[in-house]
Scaffold this motif. Structure first.
Motif, PDB file in Angstrom:
ATOM      1  N   GLN A  42     -35.147   0.849   1.248  1.00  0.00           N
ATOM      2  CA  GLN A  42     -34.966   1.988   0.345  1.00  0.00           C
ATOM      3  C   GLN A  42     -33.564   2.580   0.502  1.00  0.00           C
ATOM      4  O   GLN A  42     -32.896   2.890  -0.489  1.00  0.00           O
ATOM      5  CB  GLN A  42     -36.021   3.059   0.614  1.00  0.00           C
ATOM      6  N   ALA A  43     -33.099   2.712   1.728  1.00  0.00           N
ATOM      7  CA  ALA A  43     -31.759   3.249   1.975  1.00  0.00           C
ATOM      8  C   ALA A  43     -30.696   2.322   1.393  1.00  0.00           C
ATOM      9  O   ALA A  43     -29.702   2.778   0.807  1.00  0.00           O
ATOM     10  CB  ALA A  43     -31.532   3.440   3.473  1.00  0.00           C
ATOM     11  N   ALA A  51     -26.665   1.293  -2.800  1.00  0.00           N
ATOM     12  CA  ALA A  51     -26.176   0.470  -3.900  1.00  0.00           C
ATOM     13  C   ALA A  51     -26.091   1.284  -5.183  1.00  0.00           C
ATOM     14  O   ALA A  51     -25.106   1.184  -5.937  1.00  0.00           O
ATOM     15  CB  ALA A  51     -27.083  -0.738  -4.098  1.00  0.00           C
ATOM     16  N   ASP A  52     -27.088   2.113  -5.449  1.00  0.00           N
ATOM     17  CA  ASP A  52     -27.059   2.969  -6.643  1.00  0.00           C
ATOM     18  C   ASP A  52     -25.899   3.958  -6.584  1.00  0.00           C
ATOM     19  O   ASP A  52     -25.200   4.172  -7.578  1.00  0.00           O
ATOM     20  CB  ASP A  52     -28.379   3.735  -6.794  1.00  0.00           C
ATOM     21  N   LEU A  75     -23.075   3.655  -4.899  1.00  0.00           N
ATOM     22  CA  LEU A  75     -21.813   2.924  -5.067  1.00  0.00           C
ATOM     23  C   LEU A  75     -21.592   2.528  -6.523  1.00  0.00           C
ATOM     24  O   LEU A  75     -20.464   2.593  -7.024  1.00  0.00           O
ATOM     25  CB  LEU A  75     -21.790   1.687  -4.171  1.00  0.00           C
ATOM     26  N   ASP A  76     -22.654   2.148  -7.223  1.00  0.00           N
ATOM     27  CA  ASP A  76     -22.534   1.828  -8.647  1.00  0.00           C
ATOM     28  C   ASP A  76     -22.116   3.053  -9.452  1.00  0.00           C
ATOM     29  O   ASP A  76     -21.277   2.960 -10.352  1.00  0.00           O
ATOM     30  CB  ASP A  76     -23.851   1.278  -9.191  1.00  0.00           C
ATOM     31  N   GLU A  77     -22.691   4.214  -9.130  1.00  0.00           N
ATOM     32  CA  GLU A  77     -22.322   5.451  -9.818  1.00  0.00           C
ATOM     33  C   GLU A  77     -20.857   5.807  -9.561  1.00  0.00           C
ATOM     34  O   GLU A  77     -20.143   6.228 -10.471  1.00  0.00           O
ATOM     35  CB  GLU A  77     -23.230   6.596  -9.377  1.00  0.00           C
ATOM     36  N   LEU A  78     -20.408   5.654  -8.317  1.00  0.00           N
ATOM     37  CA  LEU A  78     -19.014   5.952  -7.985  1.00  0.00           C
ATOM     38  C   LEU A  78     -18.064   4.997  -8.702  1.00  0.00           C
ATOM     39  O   LEU A  78     -17.022   5.410  -9.223  1.00  0.00           O
ATOM     40  CB  LEU A  78     -18.789   5.871  -6.476  1.00  0.00           C
ATOM     41  N   GLU A  79     -18.427   3.724  -8.735  1.00  0.00           N
ATOM     42  CA  GLU A  79     -17.599   2.738  -9.424  1.00  0.00           C
ATOM     43  C   GLU A  79     -17.488   3.077 -10.907  1.00  0.00           C
ATOM     44  O   GLU A  79     -16.409   3.004 -11.486  1.00  0.00           O
ATOM     45  CB  GLU A  79     -18.184   1.348  -9.250  1.00  0.00           C
TER      46      GLU A  79
END
Length: 78
Positions: free
Chosen positions: A14-15, A20-21, A23-27
């Motif tokens: 879960q962590a 990953a979510d 990091l995707d938002e930041l990208e």
């Protein structure tokens, strides 16, 4: 496997997904070409909705530019 091991693996999974979510938002947030495209689209929509402020702003910028050029040409070299 014990329940503690299963719970730890589930928590780690879960962590990992949350990281990953994030990091995707930041990208996505720091994707400059995408953000530039969005800004251009907003400007196009705003211009189509009401072009008068854009025309006035463009005229003001042109007047300032001409004034600066004239000042540079005709200003004294004190």
């Amino acid at each position: 496997m014990s329940d503690a091991t299963s719970a730890a693996k589930a928590a780690a999974t879960q962590a990992r997904h949350q990281l990953a979510d994030t990091l995707d938002e930041l990208e996505d947030k720091f994707n400059v070409p995408k953000r530039t495209g969005e800004l251009v689209e907003k400007a196009k929509v705003a211009y189509k909705k009401n072009p008068v402020p854009w025309i006035v702003g463009g005229a003001a910028v042109a007047i300032v530019a001409v004034g600066l050029v004239a000042w540079a040409i005709f200003g004294g070299d004190d």
